[in-house]
Design an enzyme around this catalytic site. Structure first.
Site, PDB file in Angstrom:
ATOM      1  N   GLY A 109      -6.625  -3.233 -26.292  1.00 45.07           N
ATOM      2  CA  GLY A 109      -5.895  -2.645 -27.422  1.00 45.07           C
ATOM      3  C   GLY A 109      -4.419  -2.477 -27.123  1.00 45.07           C
ATOM      4  O   GLY A 109      -3.560  -2.745 -27.972  1.00 45.07           O
ATOM      5  N   CYS A 110      -4.121  -2.029 -25.918  1.00 42.92           N
ATOM      6  CA  CYS A 110      -2.720  -1.796 -25.538  1.00 42.92           C
ATOM      7  C   CYS A 110      -1.947  -3.111 -25.462  1.00 42.92           C
ATOM      8  O   CYS A 110      -0.778  -3.185 -25.839  1.00 42.92           O
ATOM      9  CB  CYS A 110      -2.655  -1.039 -24.217  1.00 42.92           C
ATOM     10  SG  CYS A 110      -3.431   0.588 -24.319  1.00 42.92           S
ATOM     11  N   THR A 111      -2.616  -4.159 -24.984  1.00 43.28           N
ATOM     12  CA  THR A 111      -1.978  -5.476 -24.913  1.00 43.28           C
ATOM     13  C   THR A 111      -1.708  -5.990 -26.315  1.00 43.28           C
ATOM     14  O   THR A 111      -0.608  -6.482 -26.604  1.00 43.28           O
ATOM     15  CB  THR A 111      -2.863  -6.460 -24.123  1.00 43.28           C
ATOM     16  OG1 THR A 111      -3.040  -5.949 -22.796  1.00 43.28           O
ATOM     17  CG2 THR A 111      -2.230  -7.838 -24.061  1.00 43.28           C
TER      18      THR A 111
END
Length: 160
Positions: free
Chosen positions: A47-49
């Site tokens: 998700g962060c990527t």
């Protein structure tokens, strides 16, 4: 539950944190520009990527609207540097290892996964105007499509 001092129209909490190159970045030094401050849990997770890649792909459009984009997580300067290199990210990533800034922004608090409660980063975003005031606040964010949502709100606030 996260307590938050974030209110639209109020001064955004100040901070000075090291970026991926170990250089200090202070909100005060960015007055005169719009600033997107997004909090994310951890470098190089799916998700962060996705969120960081979407902000990077739209960075030119943010720049055209006079906005800087800052991602903040508890990860180290070195972790941020590797994350940026691995995914060719262009957003500036700031290290908040003791969660001081996240707490000021209501981005640190109780979460739960599979019924287990724990403390962690609450994915959220604050849009700060050129005078250092909070223009908009997203207290809970889904990574996919969020950069476009922030860009649309920025354009709307500027009446572009």
């Amino acid at each position: 539950m996260a307590s938050t001092a974030i209110e639209i129209g109020r001064k955004a909490p100040g901070f000075s944190l090291a970026n991926q190159d170990g250089q200090k970045v202070s909100l005060r030094d960015l007055e005169g520009s719009w600033v997107v401050v997004y909090f994310y849990p951890r470098d190089d997770t799916p998700g962060c990527t996705k969120e960081a890649c979407e902000f990077t792909s739209q960075l030119g459009q943010f720049g055209q609207l006079g906005a800087k984009v800052l991602g903040i997580s508890p990860d180290s300067v070195g972790s941020h540097r590797k994350f940026r290199q691995k995914h060719q990210l262009q957003v500036e990533l700031l290290s908040d290892p003791d969660h001081t800034v996240a707490k000021k922004y209501g981005a640190w608090g109780e979460k739960s996964m599979y019924g287990k409660k724990y403390e962690g980063i609450i994915r959220s975003t604050v849009l700060v105007d050129p005078h250092g005031r909070v223009s908009y606040y997203w207290p809970k964010v889904a990574p996919a499509g969020h950069a476009a949502e922030v860009l649309a709100k920025l354009a709307e606030l500027q009446r572009v």
